[in-house]
Design an enzyme around this catalytic site. Structure first.
Site, PDB file in Angstrom:
ATOM      1  N   ASP B 241       0.903  -1.708  -0.137  1.00  0.00           N
ATOM      2  CA  ASP B 241      -0.349  -0.475   0.064  1.00  0.00           C
ATOM      3  C   ASP B 241       1.074   1.342   0.045  1.00  0.00           C
ATOM      4  OD1 ASP B 241      -2.085   1.756   0.100  1.00  0.00           O
ATOM      5  OD2 ASP B 241      -3.591  -0.038   1.025  1.00  0.00           O
ATOM      6  N   ASP B 264       4.314   3.300  -3.540  1.00  0.00           N
ATOM      7  CA  ASP B 264       3.392   3.951  -3.670  1.00  0.00           C
ATOM      8  C   ASP B 264       3.369   3.424  -5.491  1.00  0.00           C
ATOM      9  OD1 ASP B 264       1.682   5.690  -5.875  1.00  0.00           O
ATOM     10  OD2 ASP B 264       3.163   7.856  -5.281  1.00  0.00           O
ATOM     11  N   ASN B 291      -6.032  -4.675  -6.604  1.00  0.00           N
ATOM     12  CA  ASN B 291      -6.598  -4.072  -6.100  1.00  0.00           C
ATOM     13  C   ASN B 291      -6.824  -2.690  -5.933  1.00  0.00           C
ATOM     14  OD1 ASN B 291      -8.812  -4.492  -3.928  1.00  0.00           O
ATOM     15  ND2 ASN B 291      -7.188  -3.687  -2.235  1.00  0.00           N
ATOM     16  N   TYR B 357     -13.728   6.688 -12.955  1.00  0.00           N
ATOM     17  CA  TYR B 357     -13.655   5.812 -11.809  1.00  0.00           C
ATOM     18  C   TYR B 357     -13.885   4.421 -13.078  1.00  0.00           C
ATOM     19  CZ  TYR B 357     -14.267   2.177  -8.423  1.00  0.00           C
ATOM     20  OH  TYR B 357     -14.388   1.443  -8.013  1.00  0.00           O
TER      21      TYR B 357
END
Lengths: 284, 451, 428
Positions: B241, B264, B291, B357
């Site tokens: 993450d 990142d 994800n 998105y």
């Protein structure tokens, strides 16, 4: 010469009271009386308290300034006596020389003897030395000479000149800064029994002409000793001159320099730089 | 995140009230627990058309310890207890007429289905039909299955598996998945299999044992759940993450005995750093779960470039770049690797205020489909999972009305949980899922959106 | 008996972002911070449930109740509860000294892996009750009868109830460390501008390092903080020039400001060290090896030496033992307690008279290439939670060396209260 041997340490408060009410009308020559105690045992709890207040190490050997705790009350007996020519209130401690001839074990049984000598003339009055000698097992291990100045008093005709100056080299590097709190006098009074009002509070000090309470010279001397406590010869003379009063509270600096196997010391006001104490420690 | 309404209508007083008011009564779904049997009751297997898979299905079910019953009589009576699942083998349909048999078999059987039951229909892929009539019949299965899904009650689901000739060996893993509690929120879906070398199955409780898995966006929400489920199934998880989420990431990694990698993924050197980390620390990677995703919602006319670019960078470009770097490296992506990309219902149905998105998530589907043949060549797979309304910290912040509507407009009348997405991903990551490639599996409870 | 030794490997590190006193970590204890830091390390290297050889850490400002701080932190962490731990304290040298201790045990084969760390809080610092009250309370506790207790209680005075706040001052000199540094700065004629320049460079280097992801695998966020909150990427010499001096202010030419001195800081760090074999078996990287270390102390009380000058003495001893010169390094990490300390340290190494007279060297050590100094920022930017600084530097330098490739060498120099210095050599 008469020697009075006491069975116990005298009560300093009572002696101050006696000295104060009998302050007037004193004069004449120094009596050559001596006051003594024998077989004195050091109270370790008291020693611990003393070491804490003066920031000295607490161990099995007496700090060089500690025997003064035992001798001073005996000197008070002398000074409070009517026969003593100078009035106790107003006496100023101007010089103190201690000689440690050998380290004094805490466990040693000590024989003390004190006397007064050297009634001398000073430009602003007269000085007198209160001396002490401490022996154990018949051998002298410690002696001291406290020089007190009585302003306005006069020594007997033909008396020698006072010797109150201690000379130190250039001490231009402060090695420590002490913040001396306003209760420093009360704390030392409690452990030393030296309840001279000039040390206790601003109010009582004012009554004797000081603007604020002042620190005990012997406390300043003891604390300065603490700064070099682990770097001293076995036998040495620790001689200090008390200069400007150290008003409470104050921030002061300690300067040290290693000289001739010993030390030169100065305690000075952190702001003004004026001297409170100049001292030397020299091996003997 | 608890579903207050589902809890309420399933409570004592709530049941009474909701019944009297005629309110929808969402069921408490049967979800997978290690150690539980595959199904809570027996399975009945029927056929329509030629039915070439009957023996395969029976063998898979017996291996899983499930009791297989004969078809239910027309009057609905069986010789046993209520059914855990109904499986229709509709392979070998030659024309619409063959579907009558499907109706004859399914109607009485479904009437006997338990709560959280399963209907699975197996058919040939319509695209590979030889005649229009055959294609019509095969395509009809899709409408049939989806409609059954909408009719089923009490948390039961209906899904279709399209099995081309020669792909029979690929059936075990998807069939088991659709029957199990792992597919609790997967409803009305169809998956098309391909022929593949399917390895012998190992410990069913630890299907991912010995595998190294990377999960991006693992610090919280669905990503954390994916990491947990993949780890539960036996994989060592490298939880990735952004550095700013490192504290939650460390907690997730510690909880599951994995490792945390603060990265990142949009940084120019991120793919290289990830590849190096995987090679240096783990000698490669078996499972990659893309994800990580962000939303920066705004109507298109009001959207600034920053919103558009950041969503594209995280949700799509990073997936492309990392996957490419893994493929380019040669051996860091281990043989039989599994890549699973998280898409979204928005990417299928579109969503107001989510042009960026939805575009990125539709792009993911395109990416997966394009790469599937190349992955197949190396015995690997790449698939997408498209979550519908999943109850997370993010949805908890939605306005009450939108949240309630979003969570109810599906056949199961409730929102899904992160674990439902995670179970689907973990299934796709299994070695046994070798024949599932280039697929998009929705985890949406058969949402009405984009259906 | 001669024991064959091996060099301990530095596998990696972790720290929480450092926070200025009474900011983000105002409510966190030393144990909270150290535990979080250990957990971040565990997560980074997959050590859940592992029992490493030992965990060594410490805090400079420590509550009496935290006598077993490190062990308690281990018990609260994800490490195996069977992991032994002990506390050490060497002021600002604590973190590096902990790493040396762990490395030495690894070198001797006594352990295969260990964690060295440090933590400090100035927000949750231990308060002492005054000596009088403390004594009264002890006698109260010892009192056997009600009357004795009442007598003890009666000795409490309102004035005694004011707690003693710990001061960042040397016990023997009564001077703040900054005032000591100011004396040294004056002695070495360290100018205001060069101090400010060093401080600005530290901020810029560290901000750039954060931006390029250098700290991604060295720092784990904590309590909402993701970067050191003392870090000022937009720091400039012009801005710093406006600040008033805070140390040595008795001198009209005082140079040391809040910006070229480190602030009071809260934080924690940890470093994982291991034998090469252990690291390889776990699939963990070896960033660098801890090659050698040295400590030194100076007589800053009566000896006329600066409080923070001990590393100047330690380095030549270590260099001689390793047959190296001061120029044989690719990176230098000189802890920025104060900008003037770093500058005075370098100036002393360049000074022939000082090197001969004080260090007993025939020639000065010479100057170092400033472009190799604190390249990813140091304490002026990150802040300086005393015991945590060593771990920060060890992990940071090890990573720098690893990035630079094999065979690179780095020097660490850390000054510490009490006139002490801890230095070490790392090699990739």
């Amino acid at each position: 010469m008469a020697t009075t041997t006491l069975d116990a340490a005298p009560n300093l408060g009572a002696l101050y009271a006696k000295a104060t009410v009998t302050a007037w009308g004193r004069g004449g020559a120094l009596p050559d009386d001596r006051v003594a105690r024998t077989g004195v045992e050091v109270d370790r709890a008291h020693l611990a308290e003393y070491a804490r207040v003066c920031r000295l190490p607490f161990g099995d050997v007496l700090p060089a300034t500690y025997p003064h705790m035992l001798a001073f009350p005996l000197q008070m007996v002398l000074m409070s006596d009517r026969a003593f020519p100078l009035a106790l209130p107003g006496l100023v401690h101007v010089r103190n020389r201690i000689e440690q001839l050998a380290p004094v074990p805490v466990a040693a049984r000590l024989d003390l003897e004190v006397w007064a000598e050297r009634f001398a003339t000073h430009r602003s009055g007269a000085t007198v030395d209160l001396c002490a000698s401490v022996s154990t097992g018949g051998a002298e291990v410690w002696r001291s000479r406290s020089t007190y100045l009585a302003r306005g008093a006069s020594a007997p005709a033909g008396a020698e000149a006072a010797d109150v100056d201690v000379h130190v080299g250039a001490l231009d590097r402060a090695v420590a800064t002490w913040r001396v709190p306003d209760d420093a006098g009360r704390r030392y009074a409690k452990v030393s029994g030296d309840v001279n009002p000039i040390h206790l509070s601003g109010l009582t000090a004012k009554a004797f002409g000081f603007k604020r309470a002042i620190a005990h010279g012997m406390w300043v001397k003891a604390r300065a000793l603490g700064a070099v406590a682990n770097r001293l010869p076995e036998a040495f003379a620790y001689d200090v001159q008390f200069k400007k009063p150290l008003f409470l509270p104050s921030t002061v600096t300690l300067s040290t320099a290693q000289v001739d196997g010993g030390w030169d010391l100065a305690v000075r006001n952190a702001k003004s730089g004026s001297d409170h104490l100049l001292g030397t420690i020299r091996p003997q | 995140m608890s579903d207050w309404y589902t809890n309420f209508v399933n409570s004592g007083v709530g049941t009474t009230i909701s019944k009297q008011l005629g309110l929808p009564r969402p069921a408490v779904l049967r979800r997978y627990e290690p150690g539980e049997p595959l199904l809570p009751g027996p399975v009945v297997v029927g056929t329509a058309g030629g039915g070439r898979l009957r023996d395969t299905v029976t063998a898979v079910l017996r291996d899983a310890g499930v009791t297989v019953l004969s078809p239910v009589a027309a009057d609905g009576s069986t010789d046993g207890e209520k059914l855990g699942a109904v499986v229709l083998d509709a392979t070998g349909l030659s024309g619409p007429g063959d579907l009558a048999a499907a109706h004859d078999f399914l109607a009485p059987a479904i009437r006997r289905l338990r709560a959280s039951g399963r209907v699975v229909v197996l058919a040939d892929p319509p695209a590979q039909a030889e005649t229009p009539a055959q294609a019509a019949a095969r395509q009809a299965v899709d409408g049939l299955t989806r409609s059954i899904g909408k009719e089923l009650l009490n948390g039961s689901t209906a899904n279709a598996i399209y099995v081309p000739e020669g792909a029979e060996a690929s059936l075990a893993s998807p069939l088991t998945f659709f029957l199990s509690g792992r597919s609790a929120y997967v409803d009305g879906q169809g998956v098309t299999l391909a022929a593949a070398d399917v390895p012998a199955s190992g410990d069913p409780e630890k299907p991912l044992a010995g595998k190294v898995a990377v999960v991006t966006g693992a610090a919280r929400g669905i990503g954390a759940s994916i990491a947990q489920v993949v780890a539960r199934d036996g994989a060592h998880v490298v939880a990735v993450d952004i550095p700013a989420a490192g504290d939650s990431l460390a907690k997730v990694a510690n909880e599951i005995g994995g490792t945390a990698l603060q990265l990142d993924i949009t940084a120019p050197d991120a793919p290289q750093r990830l590849v190096e980390h995987l090679r240096e620390r783990h000698g490669g990677v078996d499972i990659v779960v893309h994800n990580a995703g962000i939303t920066r919602d705004k109507l298109l006319v009001n959207m600034d470039a920053a919103r558009w670019n950041s969503v594209m960078a995280v949700n799509l470009q990073a997936q492309l770049d990392i996957t490419q770097a893994l493929l380019d490296d040669g051996d860091v992506l281990k043989p039989g690797a599994r890549v699973v990309s998280v898409s979204s219902q928005s990417g299928i149905a579109g969503n107001r205020g989510q042009t960026n998105y939805a575009a990125s998530k539709a792009g993911v589907i395109g990416m997966v489909r394009a790469w599937a043949p190349r992955f197949a060549e190396r015995g690997a797979t790449i698939n997408a999972v498209a979550p519908g309304f999943i109850v997370t910290e993010m949805t908890a912040k939605m306005p009450f009305g939108r949240r309630e509507i979003g969570s109810r407009i599906n056949s199961l009348s409730q929102g899904g949980l992160p674990v439902d997405v995670a179970e689907t991903i973990a299934w796709l990551a299994q070695p046994g899922s070798a024949g599932v490639n280039g697929q998009v599996v929705r985890v949406c409870g058969q949402s009405m959106l984009g259906a | 008996m001669a024991t064959p030794t091996r060099k301990a490997a530095i596998v990696g590190g972790n720290r929480i972002p450092f926070a200025r006193s009474n900011t983000a970590y105002a409510q966190a204890s030393n144990q909270d911070m150290l535990t979080a830091t250990l957990d971040g390390l565990v997560a980074r290297f997959g050590l859940q449930g592992e029992s490493v050889g030992e965990v060594v850490a410490g805090a400079v400002l420590k509550h009496a109740r935290d006598f077993n701080l490190t062990r308690e932190s281990v018990l609260g962490s994800q490490l195996s509860p069977t992991t032994p731990a002990y506390d050490i304290q060497q002021a600002c040298g604590t973190g590096l000294e902990a790493a040396i201790l762990v490395a030495n045990k690894i070198a001797l084969g006594q352990i295969e892996a260990g964690i060295a760390g440090g933590v400090d809080t100035t927000s949750d610092a231990p308060l002492a009750v005054g000596d009088d009250l403390r004594r009264t309370l002890i006698s109260l506790n010892n009192a056997k009868t009600v009357a004795d207790r009442l007598k003890a209680l009666a000795r409490i005075r309102p004035g005694q109830l004011v707690p003693e706040i710990p001061r960042n001052a040397e016990p023997r000199t009564g001077l703040a460390m900054g005032d000591h540094a100011a004396i040294t700065a004056k002695e070495w004629q360290i100018g205001r501008e060069e101090q400010d320049e060093l401080a600005v460079l530290s901020h810029q280097n560290m901000a750039a390092a954060y931006d390029r992801g250098f700290f991604d695998d060295l720092v784990t966020p904590y309590l909402g903080l993701t970067r050191d909150n003392n870090l000022r990427p937009d720091s400039s010499v012009e801005k710093l020039a406006t600040l008033k001096p805070v140390f040595g202010t008795g001198d009209p030419d005082a140079t040391m400001t809040a910006a070229n001195s480190t602030p009071l800081t809260d934080g924690a760090s940890a470093v994982l060290l291991a034998s090469d074999e252990w690291a390889e078996a776990k699939g963990l990287p070896v960033l660098a090896h801890l090659v050698d270390a040295q400590t030194a102390a100076v007589d800053y009380v009566h000896g006329g030496e600066g409080l923070l000058m001990a590393p100047v003495y330690a380095v030549p001893v270590m260099l001689a033992r390793n047959g190296l010169t001061l120029q044989d390094f690719d990176f230098y990490e000189i802890h920025e307690a104060f900008a003037s300390t770093v500058l005075a340290t370098m100036k002393a190494w360049e000074d022939p008279a000082y090197c001969k007279g004080k260090l007993g060297l025939d020639a000065p050590l010479g100057s170092i290439d400033r472009s190799k100094l604190n390249v990813n920022g140091s304490s002026l930017a990150a802040g300086h939670p005393f015991a945590a600084t060593g771990g920060r530097i060890v992990a940071q330098l090890a990573k720098q060396l690893h990035e630079a490739g094999p065979g690179k060498r780095g020097l660490i120099s850390i000054c510490a209260a009490g006139g002490q210095g801890v230095v070490a050599i790392l090699e990739s």
